[in-house]
Design a protein around this motif. Structure first.
Motif: not given
Length: 67
Positions: A48-61, A29-40
């Motif tokens: 993106l773990s289920e815990e991260l998506v259902k927790g922090k990502v949902t909260e930010v959304e 929605l036009g906002f940018n943010f950075n986060t550290e996650i496991p990446t190839c």
């Protein structure tokens, strides 16, 4: 961060190399943010773990959609 995300045993299914913690840029929605996650390190595929998506990502959304 969950124990799964801290683990170095996560393997990229595409490249078959261990994922590494990396700061990634996200936009919503036009906002940018950075986060550290496991990446190839080869293809950039992120875990993106289920815990991260259902927790922090949902909260930010919800926070951004309420603005």
């Amino acid at each position: 961060m969950s124990e799964v995300e801290k683990s170095s045993t996560l393997i990229c299914l595409k490249c078959n190399v261990p994922l590494k913690m990396q700061t990634n840029k996200f936009s919503y929605l036009g906002f940018n943010f950075n986060t550290e996650i496991p990446t190839c390190p080869r293809c950039g595929l992120m875990f993106l773990s289920e815990e991260l998506v259902k927790g922090k990502v949902t909260e930010v959304e919800k926070g951004l959609e309420d603005k």
